[in-house]
Design a protein around this motif. Sequence first.
Motif, PDB file in Angstrom:
ATOM      1  N   ARG A 164      49.396  38.910  42.588  1.00  0.00           N
ATOM      2  CA  ARG A 164      49.863  39.443  42.090  1.00  0.00           C
ATOM      3  C   ARG A 164      49.987  39.874  40.496  1.00  0.00           C
ATOM      4  O   ARG A 164      49.472  41.097  39.879  1.00  0.00           O
ATOM      5  CB  ARG A 164      50.912  39.693  42.486  1.00  0.00           C
ATOM      6  N   THR A 165      50.005  39.130  40.115  1.00  0.00           N
ATOM      7  CA  THR A 165      50.062  39.121  38.458  1.00  0.00           C
ATOM      8  C   THR A 165      48.296  39.078  37.812  1.00  0.00           C
ATOM      9  O   THR A 165      48.538  39.747  37.472  1.00  0.00           O
ATOM     10  CB  THR A 165      50.991  37.582  38.405  1.00  0.00           C
ATOM     11  N   VAL A 166      48.218  38.628  38.661  1.00  0.00           N
ATOM     12  CA  VAL A 166      46.506  38.911  37.775  1.00  0.00           C
ATOM     13  C   VAL A 166      45.722  39.549  38.232  1.00  0.00           C
ATOM     14  O   VAL A 166      44.540  40.240  37.717  1.00  0.00           O
ATOM     15  CB  VAL A 166      45.772  37.443  37.608  1.00  0.00           C
ATOM     16  N   GLU A 167      46.454  40.424  39.075  1.00  0.00           N
ATOM     17  CA  GLU A 167      45.479  41.251  40.581  1.00  0.00           C
ATOM     18  C   GLU A 167      45.002  42.359  39.001  1.00  0.00           C
ATOM     19  O   GLU A 167      43.710  42.719  38.863  1.00  0.00           O
ATOM     20  CB  GLU A 167      45.843  42.073  41.380  1.00  0.00           C
ATOM     21  N   ILE A 168      46.288  42.914  38.249  1.00  0.00           N
ATOM     22  CA  ILE A 168      45.908  43.724  37.125  1.00  0.00           C
ATOM     23  C   ILE A 168      44.884  44.364  36.334  1.00  0.00           C
ATOM     24  O   ILE A 168      45.109  44.840  35.613  1.00  0.00           O
ATOM     25  CB  ILE A 168      47.093  44.441  36.647  1.00  0.00           C
ATOM     26  N   PHE A 169      44.486  42.358  36.021  1.00  0.00           N
ATOM     27  CA  PHE A 169      43.132  42.371  35.206  1.00  0.00           C
ATOM     28  C   PHE A 169      41.645  42.418  35.923  1.00  0.00           C
ATOM     29  O   PHE A 169      40.735  42.064  35.071  1.00  0.00           O
ATOM     30  CB  PHE A 169      43.740  41.110  33.959  1.00  0.00           C
ATOM     31  N   SER A 170      41.990  42.685  36.697  1.00  0.00           N
ATOM     32  CA  SER A 170      40.808  43.004  37.280  1.00  0.00           C
ATOM     33  C   SER A 170      39.720  44.034  36.719  1.00  0.00           C
ATOM     34  O   SER A 170      40.767  44.811  36.551  1.00  0.00           O
ATOM     35  CB  SER A 170      41.014  43.272  39.221  1.00  0.00           C
ATOM     36  N   PRO A 171      38.263  43.827  36.906  1.00  0.00           N
ATOM     37  CA  PRO A 171      37.713  45.498  36.673  1.00  0.00           C
ATOM     38  C   PRO A 171      38.176  46.679  37.098  1.00  0.00           C
ATOM     39  O   PRO A 171      37.758  47.461  36.425  1.00  0.00           O
ATOM     40  CB  PRO A 171      36.264  44.816  36.835  1.00  0.00           C
ATOM     41  N   VAL A 172      38.704  46.704  37.588  1.00  0.00           N
ATOM     42  CA  VAL A 172      38.872  48.067  38.830  1.00  0.00           C
ATOM     43  C   VAL A 172      40.098  48.625  37.623  1.00  0.00           C
ATOM     44  O   VAL A 172      40.170  49.164  37.787  1.00  0.00           O
ATOM     45  CB  VAL A 172      39.828  47.756  40.580  1.00  0.00           C
ATOM     46  N   TYR A 173      40.997  48.174  36.973  1.00  0.00           N
ATOM     47  CA  TYR A 173      42.659  48.329  37.034  1.00  0.00           C
ATOM     48  C   TYR A 173      42.207  48.296  35.453  1.00  0.00           C
ATOM     49  O   TYR A 173      42.649  49.119  34.184  1.00  0.00           O
ATOM     50  CB  TYR A 173      43.125  47.417  37.428  1.00  0.00           C
ATOM     51  N   LEU A 174      41.449  47.043  34.410  1.00  0.00           N
ATOM     52  CA  LEU A 174      41.392  46.838  33.082  1.00  0.00           C
ATOM     53  C   LEU A 174      41.251  47.602  32.101  1.00  0.00           C
ATOM     54  O   LEU A 174      42.691  47.628  31.139  1.00  0.00           O
ATOM     55  CB  LEU A 174      40.087  45.535  33.301  1.00  0.00           C
ATOM     56  N   ARG A 175      40.317  48.842  31.857  1.00  0.00           N
ATOM     57  CA  ARG A 175      40.496  49.820  31.553  1.00  0.00           C
ATOM     58  C   ARG A 175      42.146  50.949  31.062  1.00  0.00           C
ATOM     59  O   ARG A 175      42.567  50.788  29.869  1.00  0.00           O
ATOM     60  CB  ARG A 175      39.221  50.816  31.328  1.00  0.00           C
ATOM     61  N   ARG A 176      42.140  51.096  32.130  1.00  0.00           N
ATOM     62  CA  ARG A 176      43.587  51.552  32.366  1.00  0.00           C
ATOM     63  C   ARG A 176      44.402  50.915  31.753  1.00  0.00           C
ATOM     64  O   ARG A 176      45.552  52.050  30.824  1.00  0.00           O
ATOM     65  CB  ARG A 176      43.684  51.890  33.730  1.00  0.00           C
ATOM     66  N   ILE A 177      45.155  49.526  32.172  1.00  0.00           N
ATOM     67  CA  ILE A 177      45.626  48.493  31.438  1.00  0.00           C
ATOM     68  C   ILE A 177      45.856  48.881  29.966  1.00  0.00           C
ATOM     69  O   ILE A 177      46.761  48.799  29.614  1.00  0.00           O
ATOM     70  CB  ILE A 177      45.886  47.589  31.970  1.00  0.00           C
ATOM     71  N   VAL A 178      44.298  48.533  29.562  1.00  0.00           N
ATOM     72  CA  VAL A 178      44.380  48.258  28.263  1.00  0.00           C
ATOM     73  C   VAL A 178      45.548  50.340  27.639  1.00  0.00           C
ATOM     74  O   VAL A 178      46.173  49.736  26.608  1.00  0.00           O
ATOM     75  CB  VAL A 178      43.451  47.905  27.955  1.00  0.00           C
ATOM     76  N   LEU A 179      44.931  50.895  28.267  1.00  0.00           N
ATOM     77  CA  LEU A 179      45.091  52.773  27.116  1.00  0.00           C
ATOM     78  C   LEU A 179      46.429  52.574  27.345  1.00  0.00           C
ATOM     79  O   LEU A 179      47.222  53.161  26.290  1.00  0.00           O
ATOM     80  CB  LEU A 179      44.173  53.098  27.849  1.00  0.00           C
ATOM     81  N   CYS A 180      46.817  52.163  28.751  1.00  0.00           N
ATOM     82  CA  CYS A 180      48.632  52.653  28.883  1.00  0.00           C
ATOM     83  C   CYS A 180      49.016  51.241  27.880  1.00  0.00           C
ATOM     84  O   CYS A 180      50.802  52.040  27.775  1.00  0.00           O
ATOM     85  CB  CYS A 180      49.031  52.170  30.378  1.00  0.00           C
ATOM     86  N   VAL A 181      48.602  49.902  27.692  1.00  0.00           N
ATOM     87  CA  VAL A 181      49.458  49.344  26.912  1.00  0.00           C
ATOM     88  C   VAL A 181      49.441  49.768  25.580  1.00  0.00           C
ATOM     89  O   VAL A 181      50.089  50.217  24.629  1.00  0.00           O
ATOM     90  CB  VAL A 181      49.276  47.616  26.421  1.00  0.00           C
TER      91      VAL A 181
END
Length: 417
Positions: free
Chosen positions: A213-230
């Motif tokens: 669960r912890t590392v799933e958000i760093f998969s290619p599906v979510y990574l770009r969006r995670i970076v921009l949100c950060v």
Amino acid sequence: MFGWLSELNQRERRTLLASAGGWALDALDVQVYSFVIPTLIATWGITKGEAGLLGTSALLFSALGGWITGVLCDHYGRVRMLQLTILWFAAFTFASGFTTSFSELFVCRALQGLGFGGEWAAGSVLMGEVIRAKYRGRAVGTVQASLHIGWAGAALLFTLFFTILPADIAWRAMFWIGILPALFVIFIRRAITEPEIFDHARAKPQARSLLARTVEIFSPVYLRRIVLCVLVATGVQGGYYALSTWLPTYLTTVRDLSVLSTGGYLLVVIVGAWCGCISGAHLSDWIGRRRTFFVFAVAASAIAYVYTQIPLNNALMLVLGFPLGFCSNGIFAPMGPFLTELFPTRVRGTAQGFCFNAGRAVGALCPTLVGYLSASMELGRAIGVFAMSAYALVVIAGFLLPETKGRDLSLDEVALW
């Protein structure tokens, strides 16, 4: 402005009250430190850099706490983690009042930060999932505005305690009062239940461990969006922390205001902050999340520059305190609903907790950097440099993300974006 509250059902209203109360009490406990900085500098002989480090320690650990809590929210539930985090930060705020050295307070502040970050992660995702799309921006923004009720409470306690008590007792009493939020957990246990959308998602067969669960958000599906949100979260919070952590010290040491006058100035800022959050909440439901970020980022940069870089008399500073609080805090209003709507239920708590709190971790460097930079330039100028740079980051990253206003969360398992 508040007529929409009557249209919420009982479950929505109770959840709003629980989240708002928890966030207000959380803010009271955390903001206490900004008021006791001058006393700790005088009493313990610590430097401004060390004082900034104490502020940064809680914020850095709050980033870790928010991420961990987000993961646990997706595993154990939003309500359970909301209760646990409130008890946690109340206990370590209380313990801070018994510290006798920089190192002891550093440890207590760091542990308090774990609960501080976790409470936002649990409460924000809980609100986002319970409140219907039509009112989500207003509801989550209104909860964000409750932070300033807690901030006002800290300002009133500062004025009261430092007026009637010796300074060496007053700063400790400010921390001791922080045990009160623990009582609020009783209401949460009795009145709040898990969101239906979360129960539905949890009922589906899943073989994911906590690590997965912890590392799933760093998969290619979510990574770009995670970076921009950060990046957006970094800009929003970096600007805010540069201003809020050092503003009491700026008023007392640079402007030479008394304790009573400083409390009065800060109350004007706090009233402006509350009004800004309420306005931002409505604006995000009207013109969208991204445009609301842009409006407040530009306005906050302008007022931060005027307040810290241009010589002003004290009367004008008092008047400008309202727009300073309005702009620097109103920008928070779209953050909760925006992050809720950007990710599906299966990773919502993890993603929301990580993005907001990773941004907090980076933004938390601002108080320390302001403290050290003030050794080579005026404190007001150092505050302004970091605040304006942070808000520029919000504008750039925010417009690289999609608009999410009105998104139906029940559809997120079918169509992610």
